[in-house]
Write a protein that holds these residues in place. Structure first.
Motif, PDB file in Angstrom:
ATOM      1  N   LEU A   1      53.396  42.598  31.914  1.00 41.83           N
ATOM      2  CA  LEU A   1      52.533  41.696  32.550  1.00 41.83           C
ATOM      3  C   LEU A   1      51.370  41.647  31.773  1.00 41.83           C
ATOM      4  O   LEU A   1      50.780  42.478  31.247  1.00 41.83           O
ATOM      5  CB  LEU A   1      52.564  42.202  33.877  1.00 41.83           C
ATOM      6  N   LYS A   2      50.805  40.393  31.843  1.00 44.25           N
ATOM      7  CA  LYS A   2      49.370  40.174  31.366  1.00 44.25           C
ATOM      8  C   LYS A   2      48.454  40.194  32.590  1.00 44.25           C
ATOM      9  O   LYS A   2      48.619  39.655  33.815  1.00 44.25           O
ATOM     10  CB  LYS A   2      49.404  38.725  30.938  1.00 44.25           C
ATOM     11  N   THR A   3      47.494  41.212  32.294  1.00 44.33           N
ATOM     12  CA  THR A   3      46.418  41.556  33.315  1.00 44.33           C
ATOM     13  C   THR A   3      45.121  41.337  32.693  1.00 44.33           C
ATOM     14  O   THR A   3      45.043  41.651  31.623  1.00 44.33           O
ATOM     15  CB  THR A   3      46.592  43.124  33.910  1.00 44.33           C
ATOM     16  N   GLU A   4      44.185  40.902  33.515  1.00 43.36           N
ATOM     17  CA  GLU A   4      42.861  40.593  33.060  1.00 43.36           C
ATOM     18  C   GLU A   4      41.739  41.027  34.326  1.00 43.36           C
ATOM     19  O   GLU A   4      42.018  40.448  35.451  1.00 43.36           O
ATOM     20  CB  GLU A   4      42.611  39.095  32.534  1.00 43.36           C
ATOM     21  N   VAL A   5      40.715  41.668  33.987  1.00 41.99           N
ATOM     22  CA  VAL A   5      39.640  41.901  34.912  1.00 41.99           C
ATOM     23  C   VAL A   5      38.713  40.806  34.822  1.00 41.99           C
ATOM     24  O   VAL A   5      38.115  40.725  33.786  1.00 41.99           O
ATOM     25  CB  VAL A   5      39.043  43.295  34.712  1.00 41.99           C
ATOM     26  N   SER A   6      38.470  40.005  36.062  1.00 41.81           N
ATOM     27  CA  SER A   6      37.473  39.035  35.894  1.00 41.81           C
ATOM     28  C   SER A   6      36.086  39.639  36.393  1.00 41.81           C
ATOM     29  O   SER A   6      35.060  39.156  35.804  1.00 41.81           O
ATOM     30  CB  SER A   6      37.842  37.824  36.940  1.00 41.81           C
TER      31      SER A   6
ATOM     32  N   ALA B   1      48.724  47.985  40.920  1.00 38.10           N
ATOM     33  CA  ALA B   1      48.856  46.671  41.801  1.00 38.10           C
ATOM     34  C   ALA B   1      50.043  45.902  40.579  1.00 38.10           C
ATOM     35  O   ALA B   1      50.594  45.142  41.117  1.00 38.10           O
ATOM     36  CB  ALA B   1      47.474  46.010  41.750  1.00 38.10           C
ATOM     37  N   SER B   2      49.735  45.974  39.311  1.00 36.53           N
ATOM     38  CA  SER B   2      50.620  45.281  38.662  1.00 36.53           C
ATOM     39  C   SER B   2      52.094  45.567  38.613  1.00 36.53           C
ATOM     40  O   SER B   2      52.997  44.751  38.656  1.00 36.53           O
ATOM     41  CB  SER B   2      49.937  45.474  37.091  1.00 36.53           C
ATOM     42  N   LEU B   3      52.105  47.176  38.919  1.00 38.74           N
ATOM     43  CA  LEU B   3      53.551  47.464  39.242  1.00 38.74           C
ATOM     44  C   LEU B   3      54.011  47.042  40.462  1.00 38.74           C
ATOM     45  O   LEU B   3      55.022  46.797  40.474  1.00 38.74           O
ATOM     46  CB  LEU B   3      53.554  48.955  38.849  1.00 38.74           C
TER      47      LEU B   3
ATOM     48  N   ASN C   1      49.649  38.340  35.640  1.00 38.16           N
ATOM     49  CA  ASN C   1      50.383  37.063  35.061  1.00 38.16           C
ATOM     50  C   ASN C   1      49.849  35.698  35.665  1.00 38.16           C
ATOM     51  O   ASN C   1      50.574  34.711  35.923  1.00 38.16           O
ATOM     52  CB  ASN C   1      51.807  37.522  35.583  1.00 38.16           C
ATOM     53  N   GLY C   2      48.599  35.594  35.534  1.00 34.50           N
ATOM     54  CA  GLY C   2      47.756  34.284  35.681  1.00 34.50           C
ATOM     55  C   GLY C   2      47.643  33.973  37.217  1.00 34.50           C
ATOM     56  O   GLY C   2      46.785  33.128  37.406  1.00 34.50           O
ATOM     57  N   TYR C   3      47.790  35.009  38.244  1.00 34.28           N
ATOM     58  CA  TYR C   3      47.660  34.753  39.513  1.00 34.28           C
ATOM     59  C   TYR C   3      46.361  35.688  39.878  1.00 34.28           C
ATOM     60  O   TYR C   3      46.371  36.663  39.514  1.00 34.28           O
ATOM     61  CB  TYR C   3      48.782  35.399  40.471  1.00 34.28           C
ATOM     62  N   SER C   4      45.506  35.241  40.638  1.00 34.22           N
ATOM     63  CA  SER C   4      44.220  35.635  41.005  1.00 34.22           C
ATOM     64  C   SER C   4      44.421  36.754  42.511  1.00 34.22           C
ATOM     65  O   SER C   4      45.081  36.486  43.063  1.00 34.22           O
ATOM     66  CB  SER C   4      43.285  34.633  41.483  1.00 34.22           C
ATOM     67  N   PHE C   5      43.886  37.795  42.169  1.00 33.85           N
ATOM     68  CA  PHE C   5      44.142  38.744  42.993  1.00 33.85           C
ATOM     69  C   PHE C   5      42.775  39.632  43.331  1.00 33.85           C
ATOM     70  O   PHE C   5      41.926  39.559  42.299  1.00 33.85           O
ATOM     71  CB  PHE C   5      44.971  39.994  42.615  1.00 33.85           C
ATOM     72  N   PHE C   6      42.239  39.891  44.671  1.00 32.39           N
ATOM     73  CA  PHE C   6      41.200  40.994  44.761  1.00 32.39           C
ATOM     74  C   PHE C   6      41.819  42.526  45.125  1.00 32.39           C
ATOM     75  O   PHE C   6      42.560  42.404  46.111  1.00 32.39           O
ATOM     76  CB  PHE C   6      40.337  40.198  45.671  1.00 32.39           C
ATOM     77  N   LEU C   7      41.269  43.457  44.630  1.00 30.36           N
ATOM     78  CA  LEU C   7      41.606  44.425  44.830  1.00 30.36           C
ATOM     79  C   LEU C   7      40.214  45.201  45.501  1.00 30.36           C
ATOM     80  O   LEU C   7      39.435  45.319  44.746  1.00 30.36           O
ATOM     81  CB  LEU C   7      42.346  45.218  43.510  1.00 30.36           C
ATOM     82  N   SER C   8      40.595  45.982  46.438  1.00 33.63           N
ATOM     83  CA  SER C   8      39.319  46.643  47.210  1.00 33.63           C
ATOM     84  C   SER C   8      38.865  48.160  46.459  1.00 33.63           C
ATOM     85  O   SER C   8      37.789  48.567  46.866  1.00 33.63           O
ATOM     86  CB  SER C   8      39.826  46.975  48.692  1.00 33.63           C
ATOM     87  N   ASN C   9      39.786  48.443  45.553  1.00 31.14           N
ATOM     88  CA  ASN C   9      39.410  49.441  44.503  1.00 31.14           C
ATOM     89  C   ASN C   9      39.238  49.140  42.937  1.00 31.14           C
ATOM     90  O   ASN C   9      39.796  48.409  42.458  1.00 31.14           O
ATOM     91  CB  ASN C   9      40.491  50.691  44.461  1.00 31.14           C
ATOM     92  N   PRO C  10      37.991  49.434  42.773  1.00 34.53           N
ATOM     93  CA  PRO C  10      37.512  49.056  41.320  1.00 34.53           C
ATOM     94  C   PRO C  10      38.172  49.672  40.094  1.00 34.53           C
ATOM     95  O   PRO C  10      38.049  49.465  38.931  1.00 34.53           O
ATOM     96  CB  PRO C  10      36.025  49.163  41.151  1.00 34.53           C
TER      97      PRO C  10
END
Length: 187
Positions: free
Chosen positions: A67-72, A101-103, A84-93
């Motif tokens: 999967l393609k992941t990127e930290v904004s 999360a990707s898995l 994979n191009g979808y925006s997510f907020f994860l409460s743990n940095p």
């Protein structure tokens, strides 16, 4: 329905084995014939074990690193990421949280494809990881991080490097059955 294997590190050796290969083989014991396996493992030797076991059991395997992941954006409060191009907020940095999360994203999209992206986004946003970079106090800032093996300490160091804006005071407590001297020295 599926087996999910996040990663393998030296931990719980008394129960699982004294090498990452032995631990991986032990964890693969839950894999069933003609099933699905999702994993975040990157080590080529461990991937070879996984692929051999899947071939023997006629199981299909998926690697989340495909999967393609990127930290904004990363902050003490969490991280904004693209999976994979979808925006997510994860409460743990932590980078480990993004890997998990990707898995989870990969597993859910394949096993339960009717779950909407918006439902996944909301669920990921609400997900908390107690004892893993958990806020205990905001002023003063106190974070609880129950990292209990060298791989966890390495992830904690990366997280602190990404979010730190000043002096950090660390209080450590390790079980005597862990390599506590080397983990403390790493911190």
């Amino acid at each position: 329905v599926a087996t999910v294997l996040t990663n393998v590190a030296l931990d719980h050796q008394a129960l699982l084995g004294d090498s990452v290969e032995a631990i991986c083989k032990e964890k693969l014991g839950v894999l069933r014939p003609e099933s699905l396996l999702f994993t975040g493992i990157e080590d080529p030797k461990l991937r070879e074990l996984i692929e051999t076991q899947c071939q023997e059991l006629d199981a299909i395997f998926y690697y989340s690193k495909e999967l393609k992941t990127e930290v904004s954006k990363t902050s003490w409060e969490g991280q904004e990421v693209l999976i994979n191009g979808y925006s997510f907020f994860l409460s743990n940095p932590s980078p480990g949280t993004l890997a998990n999360a990707s898995l989870a994203f990969l597993t859910l999209r394949i096993v339960f494809p009717t779950i909407s992206i918006s439902t996944l986004q909301e669920a990921f946003r609400k997900t908390k990881t107690p004892g893993r970079f958990e806020w205990i106090s905001h002023n003063p800032r106190v974070i609880l991080s129950g990292d209990h093996n060298p791989a966890g300490i390495e992830c904690l160091k990366k997280t602190l490097t990404q979010v730190n804006r000043g002096k950090i005071y660390t209080v450590c407590g390790f079980s005597p059955d862990k390599p506590f001297v080397s983990m403390f020295q790493e911190l």
